[in-house]
Design an enzyme around this catalytic site. Structure first.
Site, short mmCIF file in Angstrom:
data_model
loop_
_atom_site.label_atom_id
_atom_site.label_comp_id
_atom_site.label_asym_id
_atom_site.label_seq_id
_atom_site.Cartn_x
_atom_site.Cartn_y
_atom_site.Cartn_z
CB THR A 139 44.85 67.76 14.16
OG1 THR A 139 43.89 68.72 14.26
CG2 THR A 139 45.51 67.67 15.65
CG ASP A 140 42.84 72.41 12.09
OD1 ASP A 140 42.49 71.32 12.96
OD2 ASP A 140 42.02 72.92 11.39
CE1 TYR A 163 43.30 63.64 17.81
CE2 TYR A 163 42.31 65.85 17.31
CZ TYR A 163 42.86 64.74 16.84
OH TYR A 163 43.50 64.64 15.61
CE LYS A 167 47.84 63.85 15.94
NZ LYS A 167 48.20 62.60 15.25
N1 NAD Z 1 40.17 63.19 10.72
C1 NAD Z 1 40.73 64.50 10.61
O1 NAD Z 1 39.93 65.46 10.24
C2 NAD Z 1 42.18 64.74 10.86
C3 NAD Z 1 42.62 65.89 10.73
C4 NAD Z 1 43.94 66.45 10.81
C5 NAD Z 1 44.79 65.40 11.37
N2 NAD Z 1 44.51 63.98 11.66
C6 NAD Z 1 45.17 63.06 11.98
O2 NAD Z 1 45.26 62.13 10.89
C7 NAD Z 1 45.54 60.88 11.71
C8 NAD Z 1 44.36 60.06 11.13
O3 NAD Z 1 43.22 60.43 11.42
P1 NAD Z 1 41.70 59.51 11.05
O4 NAD Z 1 40.88 60.57 11.03
O5 NAD Z 1 42.14 58.79 9.81
O6 NAD Z 1 41.71 58.61 12.35
P2 NAD Z 1 40.78 57.39 12.53
O7 NAD Z 1 40.40 57.41 13.91
O8 NAD Z 1 39.85 56.92 11.37
O9 NAD Z 1 42.00 56.07 12.32
C9 NAD Z 1 42.71 55.91 13.26
C10 NAD Z 1 43.67 54.48 12.99
O10 NAD Z 1 44.45 54.43 14.00
C11 NAD Z 1 44.62 53.08 14.46
N3 NAD Z 1 45.17 52.91 15.74
C12 NAD Z 1 44.70 53.51 16.99
N4 NAD Z 1 45.40 53.14 18.02
C13 NAD Z 1 46.53 52.45 17.25
C14 NAD Z 1 47.68 52.17 18.04
N5 NAD Z 1 47.82 52.17 19.39
N6 NAD Z 1 48.38 51.30 17.26
C15 NAD Z 1 48.28 51.00 15.93
N7 NAD Z 1 47.10 51.79 15.46
C16 NAD Z 1 46.35 52.25 16.13
C17 NAD Z 1 43.02 52.66 14.41
O11 NAD Z 1 42.81 51.28 14.38
C18 NAD Z 1 42.65 53.43 13.15
O12 NAD Z 1 42.73 52.46 12.00
C19 NAD Z 1 45.28 61.00 13.27
O13 NAD Z 1 46.95 61.13 13.73
C20 NAD Z 1 44.73 62.33 13.35
O14 NAD Z 1 45.16 63.09 14.65
C21 NAD Z 1 43.00 63.88 11.35
#
Ligand code: NAD
Length: 352
Positions: A139-140, A163, A167
């Site tokens: 993430t940024d 968080y 990350k």
């Molecule tokens: N949403 C954003 O704006 C954003 C931006 C940049 C990066 N990210 C990164 O992208 C990734 C996905 O983000 P998102 O928004 O889809 O998240 P989300 O919270 O919607 O989904 C996370 C998923 O991970 C699963 N999970 C959590 N802990 C787990 C574990 N221990 N073992 C297996 N599965 C597990 C959850 O059940 C869920 O399905 C993350 O790594 C996040 O840091 C998100």
């Protein structure tokens, strides 16, 4: 530049918001097999994968990424040639209230996953080892708050929240496994994502669903904090391009072109809802906006520099924000059966 789509991809966190968008896209736009490993925390939802659930090139396994033995079985059984690691605890406010789960999954879980993947990768023949990719979706926020005209580049890590710190820690482990053990990796950083199937505790779906339920719409501080909103389909396309074309060890930024203040975004949502779904009392949804004390450590803005993604991957965001926002609001209006049960269960949504 290589252009080699992996054939059998393990997606951790594939039942989450971005993971499910990636899986839906990847299954339908490639010839590859997608295997999802997801713990199904409050944020994971099999309904988000319903459209591909009976596809012959799709498999779902409920598991924790920290269960290295179970992960090892899947890697071998499926002869996986790329891992897209999205599984994480992802909500900043939850990380402030209860950081332990963030340390467990985002750091310890990533470590155990890396160990399982490394052992498997070492068993492969040379060609398969060279082609293999472990893609860490970051993430940024790991770079911390940016100055107004700054372009953030990889290398300067100043995470502000539990968080983003977790990350960043996971990311450091991934880079160390590359440098020390030779595991082929890609790291990508994305700005804030929005779109259909996002759990309604993040700003855009929280605003939409609170408005539709007549609840107050919380805005932190004075609403000046800016975010660059990236449509989740643009992010999913970037991940697919990085898998096929990304350099071993490469770092790519997926950022939206324009930053918007939170209050501007919230007002834009209210304006679209006023048009699409006018309130019974004839008033604007804006009446529901409530300014609440700012989040501790709240970064004002981030600024990713997506030039390398443009040059090396041929990626740039395609969905204009106004269009994507309208389409997202329409999706939430049309898909109450997806989000209403999440709102009814207060145990899973302590802050919304
Ligand atoms: N949403 C954003 O704006 C954003 C931006 C940049 C990066 N990210 C990164 O992208 C990734 C996905 O983000 P998102 O928004 O889809 O998240 P989300 O919270 O919607 O989904 C996370 C998923 O991970 C699963 N999970 C959590 N802990 C787990 C574990 N221990 N073992 C297996 N599965 C597990 C959850 O059940 C869920 O399905 C993350 O790594 C996040 O840091 C998100």
């Amino acid at each position: 530049m290589r252009d080699l789509e992996p054939r059998r991809v393990l997606v951790t966190g594939g039942a989450g918001f971005i993971g499910s968008a990636f899986c839906r896209r990847f299954v339908s736009s490639s010839q590859s097999r997608v295997v999802v490993a997801d713990k199904l925390t409050y944020a994971g939802n099999l309904l988000s994968l319903a459209s591909i659930s009976s596809h012959p090139r799709y498999r779902f396994e409920r598991m924790d990424i920290a269960e290295a033995d179970a992960i090892a079985v899947i890697l071998r059984e499926e002869a996986i040639d790329a891992v897209v690691h999205l599984a994480a605890e992802t909500h900043v406010d939850r990380s402030i209230a209860a950081p332990a789960e963030f340390i467990e999954t985002n750091i310890v879980g990533t470590f155990r996953l890396l160990q399982a993947v490394l052992a498997y990768w070492r068993e492969l023949g040379q060609t398969a080892r060279d082609a293999f990719r472990f893609h860490y979706v970051s993430t940024d926020e790991v770079f911390g708050e940016a100055g107004r005209d700054e372009k953030q580049v990889s290398g300067n890590y100043f995470p502000s929240s539990p968080y983003s710190a977790s990350k960043a820690a996971g990311e450091h482990l991934v880079r160390a496994w590359h440098r020390t053990y030779g595991l082929p990796i890609i790291v990508s950083h994305a700005s804030n994502n929005y779109g259909p199937y996002q759990y309604p505790d993040k700003l855009i779906p929280l605003t939409i669903t609170n408005a539709l339920q007549g609840r107050s719409i919380p805005v932190y501080g004075d609403g000046r904090n800016e975010r660059s909103w990236l449509h989740v389909d643009d992010h999913a396309r970037g991940l697919q391009l990085a898998l096929a074309r990304g350099r071993n060890g490469g770092t790519y930024h997926f950022g939206a072109a324009m930053a918007q203040a939170n209050i501007v975004v919230v007002r834009a949502i209210c304006a679209v809802l006023d048009r699409m779904n006018p309130r019974g009392n004839g008033r604007s949804y804006e009446d529901l906006i409530t300014f609440v004390p700012d989040r501790p450590g709240h970064d004002l803005r981030y600024r990713l520099d997506p030039r390398r993604s443009e040059e090396e991957l041929g990626w740039s965001p395609a969905v204009p924000f106004a269009e994507g926002l309208e389409e997202t609001i329409f999706w939430f209006l049309e898909n109450k059966s997806w989000w209403l049960p999440l709102r009814a269960d207060t145990r899973t949504c302590p802050i919304c």
